[in-house]
Design a protein around this motif. Structure first.
Motif, PDB file in Angstrom:
ATOM      1  N   MET A  48       0.824  -1.215   0.000  1.00 11.60           N
ATOM      2  CA  MET A  48       0.000   0.000   0.000  1.00 11.60           C
ATOM      3  C   MET A  48       0.856   1.263   0.000  1.00 11.60           C
ATOM      4  N   LEU A  49       1.988   1.239   0.694  1.00  9.11           N
ATOM      5  CA  LEU A  49       2.872   2.406   0.689  1.00  9.11           C
ATOM      6  C   LEU A  49       3.431   2.668  -0.707  1.00  9.11           C
ATOM      7  N   HIS A  50       3.818   1.620  -1.406  1.00 11.83           N
ATOM      8  CA  HIS A  50       4.349   1.808  -2.756  1.00 11.83           C
ATOM      9  C   HIS A  50       3.259   2.269  -3.718  1.00 11.83           C
ATOM     10  N   LEU A  51       2.067   1.724  -3.585  1.00 13.36           N
ATOM     11  CA  LEU A  51       0.975   2.177  -4.446  1.00 13.36           C
ATOM     12  C   LEU A  51       0.597   3.626  -4.149  1.00 13.36           C
ATOM     13  N   ASP A  52       0.631   4.008  -2.865  1.00 13.78           N
ATOM     14  CA  ASP A  52       0.346   5.401  -2.493  1.00 13.78           C
ATOM     15  C   ASP A  52       1.411   6.332  -3.062  1.00 13.78           C
ATOM     16  N   ASN A  53       2.667   5.919  -2.993  1.00 14.67           N
ATOM     17  CA  ASN A  53       3.746   6.727  -3.544  1.00 14.67           C
ATOM     18  C   ASN A  53       3.578   6.891  -5.053  1.00 14.67           C
ATOM     19  N   LEU A  54       3.261   5.808  -5.739  1.00 16.47           N
ATOM     20  CA  LEU A  54       3.054   5.867  -7.178  1.00 16.47           C
ATOM     21  C   LEU A  54       1.871   6.774  -7.522  1.00 16.47           C
ATOM     22  N   ARG A  57       2.653  10.554  -6.902  1.00 13.27           N
ATOM     23  CA  ARG A  57       3.550  11.095  -7.930  1.00 13.27           C
ATOM     24  C   ARG A  57       2.845  11.211  -9.285  1.00 13.27           C
ATOM     25  N   PHE A  58       1.936  10.265  -9.570  1.00 14.46           N
ATOM     26  CA  PHE A  58       1.195  10.323 -10.824  1.00 14.46           C
ATOM     27  C   PHE A  58       0.270  11.531 -10.853  1.00 14.46           C
ATOM     28  N   VAL A  59      -0.408  11.791  -9.745  1.00 12.04           N
ATOM     29  CA  VAL A  59      -1.331  12.931  -9.678  1.00 12.04           C
ATOM     30  C   VAL A  59      -0.566  14.256  -9.772  1.00 12.04           C
ATOM     31  N   ALA A  60       0.636  14.315  -9.202  1.00 10.06           N
ATOM     32  CA  ALA A  60       1.410  15.554  -9.207  1.00 10.06           C
ATOM     33  C   ALA A  60       2.108  15.803 -10.545  1.00 10.06           C
ATOM     34  N   ALA A  61       2.221  14.806 -11.397  1.00  5.08           N
ATOM     35  CA  ALA A  61       2.950  14.957 -12.664  1.00  5.08           C
ATOM     36  C   ALA A  61       2.125  15.741 -13.680  1.00  5.08           C
ATOM     37  N   ASP A  62       2.842  16.345 -14.633  1.00  4.18           N
ATOM     38  CA  ASP A  62       2.143  17.054 -15.708  1.00  4.18           C
ATOM     39  C   ASP A  62       1.683  16.061 -16.771  1.00  4.18           C
ATOM     40  N   ALA A  63       0.975  16.559 -17.765  1.00  5.16           N
ATOM     41  CA  ALA A  63       0.333  15.687 -18.752  1.00  5.16           C
ATOM     42  C   ALA A  63       1.345  14.905 -19.591  1.00  5.16           C
ATOM     43  N   SER A  64       2.467  15.525 -19.932  1.00  8.74           N
ATOM     44  CA  SER A  64       3.446  14.818 -20.756  1.00  8.74           C
ATOM     45  C   SER A  64       4.094  13.668 -19.986  1.00  8.74           C
ATOM     46  N   ARG A  65       4.370  13.883 -18.719  1.00  5.28           N
ATOM     47  CA  ARG A  65       4.952  12.809 -17.900  1.00  5.28           C
ATOM     48  C   ARG A  65       3.940  11.686 -17.682  1.00  5.28           C
ATOM     49  N   ARG A  66       2.672  12.048 -17.542  1.00  6.62           N
ATOM     50  CA  ARG A  66       1.634  11.012 -17.429  1.00  6.62           C
ATOM     51  C   ARG A  66       1.544  10.192 -18.702  1.00  6.62           C
ATOM     52  N   GLY A  67       1.670  10.858 -19.825  1.00 10.96           N
ATOM     53  CA  GLY A  67       1.650  10.161 -21.105  1.00 10.96           C
ATOM     54  C   GLY A  67       2.832   9.215 -21.251  1.00 10.96           C
ATOM     55  N   GLN A  68       4.012   9.667 -20.821  1.00  9.81           N
ATOM     56  CA  GLN A  68       5.189   8.798 -20.851  1.00  9.81           C
ATOM     57  C   GLN A  68       4.989   7.586 -19.948  1.00  9.81           C
ATOM     58  N   PHE A  69       4.456   7.823 -18.759  1.00  9.78           N
ATOM     59  CA  PHE A  69       4.220   6.723 -17.831  1.00  9.78           C
ATOM     60  C   PHE A  69       3.201   5.740 -18.400  1.00  9.78           C
ATOM     61  N   ALA A  70       2.150   6.258 -19.018  1.00 13.10           N
ATOM     62  CA  ALA A  70       1.136   5.394 -19.615  1.00 13.10           C
ATOM     63  C   ALA A  70       1.732   4.557 -20.745  1.00 13.10           C
TER      64      ALA A  70
END
Length: 103
Positions: A48-54, A57-70
């Protein structure tokens, strides 16, 4: 009569293939879950700690970084699915064999 038998055979093949596809997809998701469980030290708290961290960080990232992660996540999951499908190829082949004696 022959048309009915062909339709039944097609339905059997479709059901077997969809079952194979669902099993392979669930195994792929299981591998991803196992990855986070290993990262968390095989404890629910660590998972749960690792999922919370992920997630944070996903919510705080901008759209381009979210796209890269996706894109990376999709690539990793697709690779996992292909590997699982490769190792399950015998059961896929058997899904297309209709013996006709399973009444």
């Amino acid at each position: 009569m022959r048309r009915k038998q062909a339709a039944q055979d097609l339905l059997v093949i479709a059901l077997r293939f969809s079952g194979w596809l669902a099993t392979s997809a669930l195994a792929t998701l299981g591998i991803a879950t196992l990855f986070f469980l290993v990262l968390g030290g095989f404890t629910l708290d660590g998972l749960m700690l690792h999922l919370d961290n992920l997630a944070s960080r996903f919510v705080a990232a901008d759209a381009s970084r979210r796209g890269q992660f996706a894109a990376i996540s999709f690539g990793v999951m697709l690779t996992g699915f292909v590997l699982i499908a490769f190792f399950r190829r015998a059961s896929l082949i058997s899904a297309f064999l209709v013996a006709g004696d399973d009444q």
